[in-house]
Write a protein that holds these residues in place. Structure first.
Motif, mmCIF file in Angstrom:
data_model
loop_
_atom_site.group_PDB
_atom_site.id
_atom_site.type_symbol
_atom_site.label_atom_id
_atom_site.label_comp_id
_atom_site.label_asym_id
_atom_site.label_seq_id
_atom_site.Cartn_x
_atom_site.Cartn_y
_atom_site.Cartn_z
ATOM 1 N N THR A 50 0.785 -1.232 0.000
ATOM 2 C CA THR A 50 0.000 0.000 0.000
ATOM 3 C C THR A 50 0.819 1.287 0.000
ATOM 4 O O THR A 50 0.384 2.259 -0.618
ATOM 5 C CB THR A 50 -1.003 0.005 1.166
ATOM 6 N N LEU A 53 1.135 2.206 -3.528
ATOM 7 C CA LEU A 53 -0.089 2.796 -4.066
ATOM 8 C C LEU A 53 -0.239 4.251 -3.635
ATOM 9 O O LEU A 53 -0.662 5.102 -4.422
ATOM 10 C CB LEU A 53 -1.319 2.015 -3.595
ATOM 11 N N LYS A 74 -5.127 -0.264 -9.833
ATOM 12 C CA LYS A 74 -6.436 -0.163 -9.186
ATOM 13 C C LYS A 74 -7.444 -1.087 -9.865
ATOM 14 O O LYS A 74 -8.170 -1.829 -9.193
ATOM 15 C CB LYS A 74 -6.912 1.298 -9.238
ATOM 16 N N HIS A 89 -3.389 -5.849 3.623
ATOM 17 C CA HIS A 89 -2.288 -4.896 3.769
ATOM 18 C C HIS A 89 -0.918 -5.587 3.694
ATOM 19 O O HIS A 89 -0.719 -6.654 4.269
ATOM 20 C CB HIS A 89 -2.345 -4.202 5.147
ATOM 21 N N SER A 132 -2.891 3.515 4.526
ATOM 22 C CA SER A 132 -2.990 2.185 3.933
ATOM 23 C C SER A 132 -4.430 1.690 3.983
ATOM 24 O O SER A 132 -4.965 1.186 2.984
ATOM 25 C CB SER A 132 -2.064 1.216 4.678
ATOM 26 N N ASN A 133 -5.048 1.840 5.131
ATOM 27 C CA ASN A 133 -6.431 1.407 5.280
ATOM 28 C C ASN A 133 -7.361 2.215 4.387
ATOM 29 O O ASN A 133 -8.263 1.667 3.755
ATOM 30 C CB ASN A 133 -6.858 1.507 6.741
ATOM 31 N N LEU A 136 -6.868 1.107 0.512
ATOM 32 C CA LEU A 136 -7.409 -0.229 0.223
ATOM 33 C C LEU A 136 -8.926 -0.248 0.343
ATOM 34 O O LEU A 136 -9.618 -0.832 -0.495
ATOM 35 C CB LEU A 136 -6.807 -1.277 1.151
#
Length: 180
Positions: A50, A53, A74, A89, A132-133, A136
């Motif tokens: 992540t 990303l 994505k 994660h 990160s959370n 995602l």
């Protein structure tokens, strides 16, 4: 006798002086894996790097190639979720210091001063887990099988000391830990 196994894949670029291309290192191999999994009606866990990303998201307005990579990844993550696989994660904090090489559309990740989550300050850890959370969850919300990213595998497989992770697992609903 029937046996159960857990298939896991780390969804990430190579670490080192140059990262390799998204197409060759991530998209093409993952499409092949997904096709095999579909052929055997198998499900797997994909651990998504992540922080990578997040860096793509950060630089996507500045560099067209980064934007293309971000949207290709994505879309593939949405495919992964749509096909019933778990998306969890996988945090490699060295991305916080990675240098983008625009003329090659690659990354230099030779700075390993933030190789593990434990090397981050408490505030940096909090921010990385929160971001990160967020990313995602946002991506998974666009899939047909929108599920929560409730699993984790540490970048570099370093989960010790666990006290550096526990508060963020609790805060973000991470209940499965796959590091060794």
């Amino acid at each position: 006798m029937k046996k159960n196994i857990i298939l896991t894949f780390d969804y990430e670029l190579s670490l080192g002086g140059k990262s390799g291309s998204v197409q060759k290192c991530m998209l093409e191999p993952t499409d092949l894996i997904l096709d095999v999994l579909k052929n055997y009606s198998a499900r797997a866990i994909f651990f998504i790097d992540t922080p990578y990303l997040l860096r793509l998201e950060e630089l996507s307005e500045k560099f067209d190639k980064v934007k293309e990579d971000y949207f290709a990844i994505k879309n593939q993550l949405i495919r992964i979720a749509n096909e019933g696989h778990y998306v969890y994660h996988h945090i490699h904090p060295h991305w916080l210091d990675a240098k983008y090489i625009p003329e090659e559309n690659q990354w230099n990740m030779s700075d390993k001063s933030k190789y593990t989550v434990y090397q981050l300050t408490d505030d940096e850890r909090k921010q990385v887990f929160k971001a990160s959370n967020r990313i995602l969850t946002e991506i998974l919300s666009e899939s047909e099988n929108s599920s929560k990213p409730e699993g984790y595998r540490a970048g570099g497989l370093y989960i010790e000391p666990f006290s550096a992770f526990k508060p963020y697992f609790i805060e973000h609903g991470i209940v499965y830990e796959f590091s060794t």
